[in-house]
Design a protein around this motif. Structure first.
Motif, PDB file in Angstrom:
ATOM      1  N   LEU A 216      27.034 -24.670  -1.260  1.00  0.00           N
ATOM      2  CA  LEU A 216      26.144 -24.222  -1.414  1.00  0.00           C
ATOM      3  C   LEU A 216      24.995 -24.815  -1.997  1.00  0.00           C
ATOM      4  O   LEU A 216      25.054 -24.961  -3.302  1.00  0.00           O
ATOM      5  CB  LEU A 216      26.239 -22.818  -1.563  1.00  0.00           C
ATOM      6  CG  LEU A 216      24.988 -21.792  -1.566  1.00  0.00           C
ATOM      7  CD1 LEU A 216      24.492 -21.599  -0.217  1.00  0.00           C
ATOM      8  CD2 LEU A 216      25.408 -20.532  -2.172  1.00  0.00           C
ATOM      9  N   LEU A 217      24.016 -25.091  -1.606  1.00  0.00           N
ATOM     10  CA  LEU A 217      22.838 -25.786  -2.039  1.00  0.00           C
ATOM     11  C   LEU A 217      21.448 -24.899  -2.518  1.00  0.00           C
ATOM     12  O   LEU A 217      21.451 -23.775  -1.868  1.00  0.00           O
ATOM     13  CB  LEU A 217      22.185 -26.935  -1.297  1.00  0.00           C
ATOM     14  CG  LEU A 217      23.170 -27.819  -0.888  1.00  0.00           C
ATOM     15  CD1 LEU A 217      22.682 -29.073  -0.024  1.00  0.00           C
ATOM     16  CD2 LEU A 217      23.837 -28.961  -2.378  1.00  0.00           C
ATOM     17  N   ALA A 218      21.006 -25.288  -3.400  1.00  0.00           N
ATOM     18  CA  ALA A 218      19.691 -24.359  -4.105  1.00  0.00           C
ATOM     19  C   ALA A 218      18.399 -25.172  -4.346  1.00  0.00           C
ATOM     20  O   ALA A 218      18.701 -26.274  -4.716  1.00  0.00           O
ATOM     21  CB  ALA A 218      20.116 -23.420  -5.032  1.00  0.00           C
ATOM     22  N   SER A 219      17.083 -24.833  -4.048  1.00  0.00           N
ATOM     23  CA  SER A 219      15.962 -25.402  -4.330  1.00  0.00           C
ATOM     24  C   SER A 219      14.983 -24.687  -4.418  1.00  0.00           C
ATOM     25  O   SER A 219      14.743 -23.821  -3.769  1.00  0.00           O
ATOM     26  CB  SER A 219      15.772 -26.591  -3.213  1.00  0.00           C
ATOM     27  OG  SER A 219      14.660 -27.348  -3.470  1.00  0.00           O
ATOM     28  N   GLY A 220      13.974 -25.135  -5.158  1.00  0.00           N
ATOM     29  CA  GLY A 220      12.738 -24.228  -5.541  1.00  0.00           C
ATOM     30  C   GLY A 220      11.645 -24.876  -4.377  1.00  0.00           C
ATOM     31  O   GLY A 220      10.703 -24.273  -4.141  1.00  0.00           O
ATOM     32  N   TYR A 221      12.012 -26.176  -3.591  1.00  0.00           N
ATOM     33  CA  TYR A 221      11.161 -26.772  -2.594  1.00  0.00           C
ATOM     34  C   TYR A 221      11.810 -26.122  -1.240  1.00  0.00           C
ATOM     35  O   TYR A 221      12.712 -25.956  -1.182  1.00  0.00           O
ATOM     36  CB  TYR A 221      11.008 -28.131  -3.055  1.00  0.00           C
ATOM     37  CG  TYR A 221      10.414 -28.595  -4.026  1.00  0.00           C
ATOM     38  CD1 TYR A 221       9.016 -28.230  -4.440  1.00  0.00           C
ATOM     39  CD2 TYR A 221      11.144 -29.545  -5.139  1.00  0.00           C
ATOM     40  CE1 TYR A 221       8.589 -28.741  -5.610  1.00  0.00           C
ATOM     41  CE2 TYR A 221      10.615 -29.993  -6.127  1.00  0.00           C
ATOM     42  CZ  TYR A 221       9.336 -29.580  -6.436  1.00  0.00           C
ATOM     43  OH  TYR A 221       8.788 -29.828  -7.689  1.00  0.00           O
ATOM     44  N   SER A 222      10.793 -26.523  -0.293  1.00  0.00           N
ATOM     45  CA  SER A 222      11.171 -26.255   1.196  1.00  0.00           C
ATOM     46  C   SER A 222      12.383 -27.161   1.534  1.00  0.00           C
ATOM     47  O   SER A 222      12.250 -28.332   1.170  1.00  0.00           O
ATOM     48  CB  SER A 222       9.991 -26.564   2.060  1.00  0.00           C
ATOM     49  OG  SER A 222      10.573 -26.359   3.472  1.00  0.00           O
TER      50      SER A 222
ATOM     51  N   PHE B  65      24.451 -28.665   5.208  1.00  0.00           N
ATOM     52  CA  PHE B  65      24.831 -27.617   4.278  1.00  0.00           C
ATOM     53  C   PHE B  65      23.732 -26.283   4.332  1.00  0.00           C
ATOM     54  O   PHE B  65      22.281 -26.694   4.259  1.00  0.00           O
ATOM     55  CB  PHE B  65      24.916 -28.344   2.975  1.00  0.00           C
ATOM     56  CG  PHE B  65      25.584 -29.724   3.101  1.00  0.00           C
ATOM     57  CD1 PHE B  65      27.027 -29.470   2.867  1.00  0.00           C
ATOM     58  CD2 PHE B  65      25.213 -30.684   3.279  1.00  0.00           C
ATOM     59  CE1 PHE B  65      28.037 -30.684   3.063  1.00  0.00           C
ATOM     60  CE2 PHE B  65      25.719 -31.986   3.253  1.00  0.00           C
ATOM     61  CZ  PHE B  65      27.265 -31.756   2.999  1.00  0.00           C
ATOM     62  N   PRO B  66      24.215 -25.156   3.838  1.00  0.00           N
ATOM     63  CA  PRO B  66      23.068 -24.109   3.741  1.00  0.00           C
ATOM     64  C   PRO B  66      22.400 -24.322   2.429  1.00  0.00           C
ATOM     65  O   PRO B  66      23.004 -24.803   1.482  1.00  0.00           O
ATOM     66  CB  PRO B  66      24.064 -22.843   3.768  1.00  0.00           C
ATOM     67  CG  PRO B  66      25.454 -23.349   3.354  1.00  0.00           C
ATOM     68  CD  PRO B  66      25.446 -24.873   3.940  1.00  0.00           C
TER      69      PRO B  66
ATOM     70  N   GLN C 293      28.667 -16.342   3.520  1.00  0.00           N
ATOM     71  CA  GLN C 293      28.566 -16.898   4.670  1.00  0.00           C
ATOM     72  C   GLN C 293      29.308 -18.212   4.790  1.00  0.00           C
ATOM     73  O   GLN C 293      29.721 -18.505   5.957  1.00  0.00           O
ATOM     74  CB  GLN C 293      26.891 -17.740   4.636  1.00  0.00           C
ATOM     75  CG  GLN C 293      26.470 -18.356   5.848  1.00  0.00           C
ATOM     76  CD  GLN C 293      25.976 -17.147   6.771  1.00  0.00           C
ATOM     77  OE1 GLN C 293      25.506 -16.318   6.547  1.00  0.00           O
ATOM     78  NE2 GLN C 293      26.388 -17.411   8.269  1.00  0.00           N
ATOM     79  N   LEU C 294      29.669 -18.705   3.667  1.00  0.00           N
ATOM     80  CA  LEU C 294      30.652 -19.656   3.634  1.00  0.00           C
ATOM     81  C   LEU C 294      32.234 -19.313   3.509  1.00  0.00           C
ATOM     82  O   LEU C 294      33.102 -20.179   3.461  1.00  0.00           O
ATOM     83  CB  LEU C 294      30.334 -20.656   2.615  1.00  0.00           C
ATOM     84  CG  LEU C 294      28.898 -21.410   2.685  1.00  0.00           C
ATOM     85  CD1 LEU C 294      28.578 -22.272   1.583  1.00  0.00           C
ATOM     86  CD2 LEU C 294      28.915 -22.115   3.840  1.00  0.00           C
ATOM     87  N   ALA C 295      32.405 -18.088   3.245  1.00  0.00           N
ATOM     88  CA  ALA C 295      33.842 -17.548   3.069  1.00  0.00           C
ATOM     89  C   ALA C 295      34.663 -17.981   3.936  1.00  0.00           C
ATOM     90  O   ALA C 295      35.778 -18.160   3.766  1.00  0.00           O
ATOM     91  CB  ALA C 295      33.749 -16.163   2.803  1.00  0.00           C
TER      92      ALA C 295
ATOM     93  N   MET D  95      36.666 -21.524   3.502  1.00  0.00           N
ATOM     94  CA  MET D  95      37.446 -21.755   2.275  1.00  0.00           C
ATOM     95  C   MET D  95      38.887 -21.572   2.777  1.00  0.00           C
ATOM     96  O   MET D  95      39.188 -20.488   3.238  1.00  0.00           O
ATOM     97  CB  MET D  95      37.179 -20.868   1.290  1.00  0.00           C
ATOM     98  CG  MET D  95      35.377 -20.785   0.817  1.00  0.00           C
ATOM     99  SD  MET D  95      35.031 -19.541  -0.360  1.00  0.00           S
ATOM    100  CE  MET D  95      33.363 -19.711  -0.248  1.00  0.00           C
ATOM    101  N   PRO D  96      39.636 -22.461   2.551  1.00  0.00           N
ATOM    102  CA  PRO D  96      41.087 -22.251   3.053  1.00  0.00           C
ATOM    103  C   PRO D  96      41.739 -21.253   2.136  1.00  0.00           C
ATOM    104  O   PRO D  96      41.798 -21.449   1.033  1.00  0.00           O
ATOM    105  CB  PRO D  96      41.689 -23.911   2.576  1.00  0.00           C
ATOM    106  CG  PRO D  96      40.244 -24.825   2.407  1.00  0.00           C
ATOM    107  CD  PRO D  96      39.383 -23.996   1.939  1.00  0.00           C
ATOM    108  N   GLY D  97      42.539 -20.627   2.806  1.00  0.00           N
ATOM    109  CA  GLY D  97      42.973 -19.347   2.150  1.00  0.00           C
ATOM    110  C   GLY D  97      42.185 -18.434   1.506  1.00  0.00           C
ATOM    111  O   GLY D  97      42.844 -17.520   0.980  1.00  0.00           O
ATOM    112  N   ARG D  98      41.031 -18.410   1.846  1.00  0.00           N
ATOM    113  CA  ARG D  98      40.186 -17.192   1.393  1.00  0.00           C
ATOM    114  C   ARG D  98      39.517 -16.632   2.720  1.00  0.00           C
ATOM    115  O   ARG D  98      38.709 -16.969   3.463  1.00  0.00           O
ATOM    116  CB  ARG D  98      38.971 -17.979   0.515  1.00  0.00           C
ATOM    117  CG  ARG D  98      39.458 -18.526  -0.656  1.00  0.00           C
ATOM    118  CD  ARG D  98      39.624 -17.613  -1.745  1.00  0.00           C
ATOM    119  NE  ARG D  98      40.066 -18.261  -2.949  1.00  0.00           N
ATOM    120  CZ  ARG D  98      40.370 -17.321  -3.694  1.00  0.00           C
ATOM    121  NH1 ARG D  98      40.361 -16.160  -4.096  1.00  0.00           N
ATOM    122  NH2 ARG D  98      40.631 -18.079  -5.136  1.00  0.00           N
TER     123      ARG D  98
END
Length: 783
Positions: free
Chosen positions: A720-726, A738-739, A756-758, A761-764
């Motif tokens: 899961l990525l994060a950014s302050g830019y577009s 990647f989201p 959203q990504l759960a 995840m293997p086993g999750r």
């Protein structure tokens, strides 16, 4: 039988043998009543009857029914008996019923006493001759019709002395005489008096008779005395080698000569015009690009005399680099293919100096549509280029000056607002630290004030990014009318009771692709500006319409007020960053500029119209999209995530990394930290990880590169990525692997992103309480 034996035959028998031998004529005898008594081979061939079939029959059976009804057979016998001969031509009938055209002669036969004893009948089949005669007559008739109907040419005949023998419609139109007025008159009356005195008519006939043809152009006279220019052809007519007359063809070419002269004069004037032009090089090329004409402008601009360049290839004026690249050939090919070639480029004069040229090449075609060359126009635009360069330098200097002015205004606006915000944040935090035993409700009030201040700082940062064109936009397909209708109540509450908000929203509005958050911010800025322009209250109208501009479909959003308006000099600067007419501390000057920046980032445009005392209208135009609307994603209210989730946080900022860890701890996750991509990869080798939460913008290996490395090496671990830019600045949405989560984020938004990504995840696996998994808000996008 020998000749002597033949001569010994009785005369009657000899005559009978002769008659029987003739096959081109039907020779037979009739009695006085018209019944057949003899029959020869020619009669059998023409009529089709054998002698034993026809002898004794009446000869009227060879006549048509019409002739028999008219009594023609009886009249023929009576005429022959009375006058000693009957001859006629007409249709006769064969045994098989077919007809043939016959020439028939009927002679009476008398004995020595003069008594009528019968008739001799001679018939010949002349059908073919009649057909030829008929065809000839038809041909003559058609020829007369043709000649008579031609009115563009005077076509008539002269006798050997030059007298008019025939007269057609064209002659009547050109000369003005009717046929009865001119036939029999001498053709010399059409000549000018001086030509008659010089004997021109006689010379024409003499030349035509000797050389079989005479041709000339000259002035002739009409009946009314007016002159016309004529093209004349006289041909001698011979029959059996003897001259029998002349065929004369005359055409009025007065108008043709006038047009030719006008064309010549026009061409001469055009040539003089082209030669007189000195500001443009105007010349022609042949189909291969060789120079065929040269004007004074070409001589002045290029430096070559006409004799130096005629026949030379026009690539002579190109730089060596352009010739190597094949630019001359490309120019001609483009002109032929597209109908025109136009360019601005450097060219070479005779002395080797360079100049900037505006070049236009057009293909030239003749009246048959055949390509015959090119027209080339060149203008020296070196002075214009110099002025443009100086203007750019001036504009750049002015822009730099405006930037410095904007920075000065920024110091007085943004810094003031940020100081106010920091004062609130610092004061609240300091007060809570100095009084740790504050009651919960009072502590919560301070915390709420700090959150509101942080939101204001976030909004201000978003505006600044919009002017730098780095605002983090995440577009969605929306119907503006539907969206604005939903916002109407909120906007009315924001404005207060002194203001009336009117929504004029078009139904069936075209869809647009915009960032909803940015749209709401831009709309709110425009509405608040309109409110501030009406301190005593007023009406604000929001309008949407479908509009097509320059062939492109789009939607306009109009925000109009009934305020005091904006002066023309101020109106020119309202979209400038940091420009404001409000007192210090009342605004940063980013409101209208944010609208302008948002519109441009969305592929549209923004404009403003205003008149002092009559209000202001801000218009945002957004292009229509062909994409369909998607289901809106909203953050989950539940902050539950899979229990014991092992998360690796990768963030180069220590404070942001600490904040992210605290949120993940509150969500019940087990967290390990890395300050860069390389450190994260090493930690993943030593620790079992369920999820990687990484910033995108980091020194060295950025977040996207890290995510791809993880996918290659640890393919089961989602990122899961994060950014302050577009996110659009890094990778287009339809190509995203990647989201991406937008900064600043809250615990609810982070939880939604993890959930959203759960499923990956293997086993999750999580036992969701809702009917469907919670979705990440519009700030998150999963391909």
């Amino acid at each position: 039988m020998s000749t002597s034996e033949f001569q010994k035959q009785p005369p009657a028998e000899t005559f009978q043998r002769l008659v029987d031998a003739i096959t081109d004529y039907a020779l037979y005898m009739l009695d006085t009543e018209g019944r057949i008594v003899t029959w020869n081979a020619g009669a059998e061939r023409f009529k089709g009857y054998a002698s034993d079939e026809i002898i004794g029959e009446h000869f009227s059976r060879f006549f048509t029914q019409e002739d028999r009804d008219a009594g023609l057979p009886a009249r023929a016998l009576a005429t022959a008996a009375r006058e000693g001969r009957f001859e006629a031509e007409g249709w006769r009938v064969r045994k098989d019923g077919t007809r043939f055209w016959a020439n028939a002669v009927l002679d009476p036969i008398r004995d020595d006493a003069g008594r009528l004893i019968g008739f001799a009948k001679i018939t010949r089949d002349i059908t073919e001759r009649k057909d030829r005669e008929r065809a000839l007559r038809e041909s003559e008739r058609r020829f007369q019709l043709l000649v008579g109907s031609v009115d563009d040419y005077a076509i008539y005949m002269l006798d050997t002395q030059g007298h008019v023998a025939t007269w057609n419609a064209g002659a009547r139109r050109f000369k003005g005489y009717e046929a009865e007025e001119i036939i029999g008159e001498h053709f010399s009356r059409f000549f000018l008096p001086e030509d008659r005195r010089d004997g021109l008519p006689s010379r024409i006939l003499k030349t035509a008779a000797e050389k079989k043809r005479f041709e000339m152009e000259g002035w002739r006279l009409r009946k009314d005395g007016t002159k016309f220019l004529a093209h004349v052809v006289v041909d001698a007519i011979h029959e059996d080698g003897d001259l029998v007359g002349f065929a004369k063809i005359t055409r009025d070419i007065t108008e043709k000569r006038r047009l030719e002269q006008a064309t010549y004069d026009s061409a001469l004037q055009l040539r003089m015009l082209v030669q007189g032009v000195r500001d443009y090089a105007i010349y022609m090329l042949d189909t291969r690009g060789r120079i065929t004409t040269w004007n004074s402008g070409a001589r002045a601009i290029k430096g070559y005399e006409e004799e130096e360049v005629l026949g030379q290839h026009f690539s002579l004026f190109y730089t060596e680099e352009d010739r190597v690249r094949g630019r001359p050939v490309t120019a001609l090919e483009t002109s032929l293919r597209e109908g025109k070639f136009e360019a601005q480029a450097q060219r070479v004069r005779k002395d080797g100096s360079l100049f900037w040229a505006h070049v236009l090449i057009d293909p030239i075609y003749n009246e048959l549509g055949e390509h015959v060359g090119f027209a080339k126009i060149t203008r020296d635009i070196s002075d214009r280029k110099l002025v443009e360069a100086e203007l750019r330098q001036t504009q750049e200097a002015l822009l730099q000056s405006q930037k410095l002015q904007a920075l000065g205004e920024l110091a007085g606006g943004i810094a003031h607002d940020f100081n106010n915000m920091m004062t609130v944040m610092r004061g609240s935090a300091d007060f809570m630290l100095r009084q740790p035993d504050l009651p919960v409700d009072k502590r919560n009030r301070y915390l709420n004030v700090m959150l509101e201040t942080a939101e204001r700082a976030t909004s201000l940062t978003s505006q600044l990014l919009a002017f730098a064109r780095r605002q983090p936009l995440e577009p969605e397909v929306v119907d503006l009318s539907v969206r604005l209708d939903a916002l109407g109540e909120m906007l009315q509450r924001t404005l207060g009771s002194l203001f009336e908000l009117k929504l004029d929203l078009a139904p069936a509005l075209w869809l647009v692709e915009v960032d909803p958050t940015g749209l709401e911010a831009a709309l709110l800025n425009a509405v608040l500006n309109a409110r501030d322009a009406m301190p005593g209250g007023g009406r604000i109208t929001i309008t949407t319409r479908n509009v097509t501009r320059a062939g492109e479909d789009g939607v306009t959003l109009l925000i109009s007020d009934t305020g005091h308006g904006i002066s023309p000099e101020t109106l020119q600067r309202v979209f400038e960053p940091f420009f404001t007419t409000k007192p210090t501390g009342k605004g940063t000057g980013l409101g209208l500029s944010q609208i302008h920046g948002y519109a441009l980032q969305s592929g549209g445009s923004a404009s403003i119209e205003s008149e002092v005392g009559h209000g202001t209208t801000v218009e945002v135009w957004l292009p229509r999209t062909a994409r369909q609307r998607e289901r809106a994603l909203v953050p989950a209210g539940d902050t539950q995530v899979p229990a014991g989730l092992r998360v690796l946080v990768v963030e180069d900022s220590e404070h942001v990394r600490y904040f992210a860890r605290q949120l993940l701890d509150d969500l019940g996750c087990k967290v390990i930290e890395a300050s860069n991509g390389n450190e994260a990869l090493e930690l993943m080798k030593a620790h079992s990880v369920d999820l990687v939460f990484s910033d995108i913008v980091m020194p060295g290996m950025n977040g996207l590169e890290l995510a791809k490395r993880i996918k290659e090496t640890f393919e089961d671990v989602p990122v899961l990525l994060a950014s302050g830019y577009s996110s659009k600045q890094f990778i287009p949405k339809n190509e995203r692997e990647f989201p991406i989560l937008r900064k600043p984020y809250k615990i609810e938004t982070l939880a939604a992103g993890i959930n959203q990504l759960a499923g990956t995840m293997p086993g999750r696996r999580l036992d969701w309480k809702a009917s469907e998994p919670p979705s990440v808000n519009a700030q998150i996008r999963v391909p």
